[in-house]
Design a protein around this motif. Sequence first.
Motif, PDB file in Angstrom:
ATOM      1  N   LEU A 169       0.822  -1.211   0.000  1.00 40.57           N
ATOM      2  CA  LEU A 169       0.000   0.000   0.000  1.00 40.57           C
ATOM      3  C   LEU A 169       0.861   1.268   0.000  1.00 40.57           C
ATOM      4  CD1 LEU A 169      -2.861  -0.983   2.476  1.00 40.57           C
ATOM      5  CD2 LEU A 169      -3.063  -0.641  -0.001  1.00 40.57           C
ATOM      6  N   SER A 170       1.882   1.292   0.838  1.00 38.74           N
ATOM      7  CA  SER A 170       2.732   2.486   0.946  1.00 38.74           C
ATOM      8  C   SER A 170       3.512   2.741  -0.337  1.00 38.74           C
ATOM      9  CB  SER A 170       3.708   2.345   2.116  1.00 38.74           C
ATOM     10  OG  SER A 170       3.019   2.289   3.328  1.00 38.74           O
ATOM     11  N   VAL A 171       4.214   1.730  -0.811  1.00 34.84           N
ATOM     12  CA  VAL A 171       5.019   1.894  -2.023  1.00 34.84           C
ATOM     13  C   VAL A 171       4.116   2.122  -3.229  1.00 34.84           C
ATOM     14  CG1 VAL A 171       6.666   0.739  -3.559  1.00 34.84           C
ATOM     15  CG2 VAL A 171       6.964   0.592  -1.082  1.00 34.84           C
ATOM     16  N   GLY A 172       3.005   1.404  -3.281  1.00 37.88           N
ATOM     17  CA  GLY A 172       2.069   1.596  -4.389  1.00 37.88           C
ATOM     18  C   GLY A 172       1.527   3.011  -4.445  1.00 37.88           C
ATOM     19  N   THR A 173       1.190   3.560  -3.279  1.00 39.95           N
ATOM     20  CA  THR A 173       0.700   4.943  -3.234  1.00 39.95           C
ATOM     21  C   THR A 173       1.799   5.916  -3.645  1.00 39.95           C
ATOM     22  OG1 THR A 173      -0.904   4.383  -1.520  1.00 39.95           O
ATOM     23  CG2 THR A 173      -0.360   6.715  -1.778  1.00 39.95           C
ATOM     24  N   TYR A 184      -1.039   8.922   5.050  1.00 39.73           N
ATOM     25  CA  TYR A 184      -1.451   7.669   4.421  1.00 39.73           C
ATOM     26  C   TYR A 184      -0.652   6.481   4.932  1.00 39.73           C
ATOM     27  CZ  TYR A 184       2.012   8.312   0.489  1.00 39.73           C
ATOM     28  OH  TYR A 184       3.119   8.489  -0.293  1.00 39.73           O
ATOM     29  N   ARG A 185       0.578   6.681   5.303  1.00 43.75           N
ATOM     30  CA  ARG A 185       1.335   5.566   5.885  1.00 43.75           C
ATOM     31  C   ARG A 185       0.789   5.173   7.256  1.00 43.75           C
ATOM     32  NH1 ARG A 185       6.094   4.283   3.136  1.00 43.75           N
ATOM     33  NH2 ARG A 185       6.530   5.730   1.436  1.00 43.75           N
ATOM     34  N   SER A 186       0.296   6.130   7.999  1.00 44.58           N
ATOM     35  CA  SER A 186      -0.331   5.813   9.290  1.00 44.58           C
ATOM     36  C   SER A 186      -1.615   5.012   9.083  1.00 44.58           C
ATOM     37  CB  SER A 186      -0.619   7.094  10.072  1.00 44.58           C
ATOM     38  OG  SER A 186       0.582   7.732  10.427  1.00 44.58           O
ATOM     39  N   ILE A 187      -2.416   5.432   8.134  1.00 40.53           N
ATOM     40  CA  ILE A 187      -3.641   4.687   7.816  1.00 40.53           C
ATOM     41  C   ILE A 187      -3.289   3.275   7.360  1.00 40.53           C
ATOM     42  CG2 ILE A 187      -5.600   4.555   6.216  1.00 40.53           C
ATOM     43  CD1 ILE A 187      -5.568   7.713   6.322  1.00 40.53           C
ATOM     44  N   TYR A 188      -2.285   3.167   6.515  1.00 39.12           N
ATOM     45  CA  TYR A 188      -1.876   1.838   6.045  1.00 39.12           C
ATOM     46  C   TYR A 188      -1.300   0.996   7.174  1.00 39.12           C
ATOM     47  CZ  TYR A 188      -2.399   3.911   1.402  1.00 39.12           C
ATOM     48  OH  TYR A 188      -2.886   4.530   0.278  1.00 39.12           O
ATOM     49  N   ALA A 202       8.878   6.358  12.689  1.00 43.48           N
ATOM     50  CA  ALA A 202       9.253   5.426  13.761  1.00 43.48           C
ATOM     51  C   ALA A 202       8.292   5.544  14.949  1.00 43.48           C
ATOM     52  CB  ALA A 202      10.692   5.693  14.210  1.00 43.48           C
ATOM     53  N   LEU A 203       7.922   6.759  15.304  1.00 46.72           N
ATOM     54  CA  LEU A 203       7.069   6.964  16.477  1.00 46.72           C
ATOM     55  C   LEU A 203       5.619   6.540  16.259  1.00 46.72           C
ATOM     56  CD1 LEU A 203       8.389  10.413  17.755  1.00 46.72           C
ATOM     57  CD2 LEU A 203       8.831   8.132  18.713  1.00 46.72           C
ATOM     58  N   THR A 204       5.190   6.418  15.018  1.00 48.24           N
ATOM     59  CA  THR A 204       3.797   6.043  14.761  1.00 48.24           C
ATOM     60  C   THR A 204       3.590   4.534  14.618  1.00 48.24           C
ATOM     61  OG1 THR A 204       4.079   6.382  12.376  1.00 48.24           O
ATOM     62  CG2 THR A 204       3.198   8.237  13.664  1.00 48.24           C
ATOM     63  N   THR A 205       4.653   3.757  14.583  1.00 53.34           N
ATOM     64  CA  THR A 205       4.482   2.318  14.334  1.00 53.34           C
ATOM     65  C   THR A 205       3.709   1.609  15.446  1.00 53.34           C
ATOM     66  OG1 THR A 205       6.669   1.825  15.253  1.00 53.34           O
ATOM     67  CG2 THR A 205       6.528   2.106  12.863  1.00 53.34           C
ATOM     68  N   LEU A 206       4.056   1.842  16.676  1.00 54.46           N
ATOM     69  CA  LEU A 206       3.353   1.154  17.769  1.00 54.46           C
ATOM     70  C   LEU A 206       1.910   1.645  17.941  1.00 54.46           C
ATOM     71  CD1 LEU A 206       6.194   0.655  20.392  1.00 54.46           C
ATOM     72  CD2 LEU A 206       5.018  -1.100  19.060  1.00 54.46           C
ATOM     73  N   PRO A 207       1.664   2.957  17.895  1.00 54.36           N
ATOM     74  CA  PRO A 207       0.261   3.386  18.010  1.00 54.36           C
ATOM     75  C   PRO A 207      -0.627   2.868  16.873  1.00 54.36           C
ATOM     76  CG  PRO A 207       1.714   5.228  18.453  1.00 54.36           C
ATOM     77  CD  PRO A 207       2.580   4.100  17.961  1.00 54.36           C
ATOM     78  N   THR A 208      -0.133   2.862  15.649  1.00 48.28           N
ATOM     79  CA  THR A 208      -0.963   2.361  14.549  1.00 48.28           C
ATOM     80  C   THR A 208      -1.187   0.860  14.673  1.00 48.28           C
ATOM     81  OG1 THR A 208       0.950   2.173  13.063  1.00 48.28           O
ATOM     82  CG2 THR A 208      -0.344   4.201  12.929  1.00 48.28           C
ATOM     83  N   ALA A 209      -0.183   0.137  15.165  1.00 51.58           N
ATOM     84  CA  ALA A 209      -0.355  -1.305  15.386  1.00 51.58           C
ATOM     85  C   ALA A 209      -1.425  -1.549  16.446  1.00 51.58           C
ATOM     86  CB  ALA A 209       0.974  -1.933  15.807  1.00 51.58           C
ATOM     87  N   TRP A 210      -1.391  -0.754  17.499  1.00 52.48           N
ATOM     88  CA  TRP A 210      -2.385  -0.904  18.570  1.00 52.48           C
ATOM     89  C   TRP A 210      -3.784  -0.607  18.044  1.00 52.48           C
ATOM     90  CZ3 TRP A 210      -5.960   2.187  20.978  1.00 52.48           C
ATOM     91  CH2 TRP A 210      -6.530   1.666  22.148  1.00 52.48           C
ATOM     92  N   VAL A 211      -3.942   0.461  17.275  1.00 52.88           N
ATOM     93  CA  VAL A 211      -5.265   0.831  16.758  1.00 52.88           C
ATOM     94  C   VAL A 211      -5.804  -0.256  15.836  1.00 52.88           C
ATOM     95  CG1 VAL A 211      -6.516   2.470  15.272  1.00 52.88           C
ATOM     96  CG2 VAL A 211      -4.949   3.316  17.028  1.00 52.88           C
TER      97      VAL A 211
END
Length: 145
Positions: free
Chosen positions: A31-35, A63-67, A120-129
């Motif tokens: 999704l990220s690379v495709g976008t 969009y990377r956070s959404i993905y 880097a800082l958004t990886t854990l919160p997005t995983a949790w969500v």
Amino acid sequence: MNTQTKSQILSRRPGRSILALLAGIVVGIVLSVGTDLGLHAIGVVPAQSELWPNQLLVLATAYRSIYGVIAAYVIARLAPNRPMGHALVAGALGLLVSTLGAVGAWDSTIGQHWYPVTLALTTLPTAWVGAKLRLMQLQIETRSA
């Protein structure tokens, strides 16, 4: 005869756990690379090797956070058990890879150090969500059954 419970048997599925992690990670990358490639193809963003203005990096962060949430949901959905744990393992892996990427890109992101740090800082919160969305879905399904 061995009297293992169903949960004990389910907890011993490392193959399914690994596949769940890989599937979610692939979803996030594709999704990220495709976008990125799609936006470059239509002229919205420059090539990856060129300097992106801050406004486009904000867009990419969004969009990377959404993905990331979608990828974590896929992991949680496919996990044989403990969906939150699986998603957070992927988040921790993402944190590690993103941190290494931030360190590696530090000299080439003059004036834009915030972007790799933010990734880097958004990886854990997005995983949790993403995992939380799956857990909420499971609660609704349980109540409906």
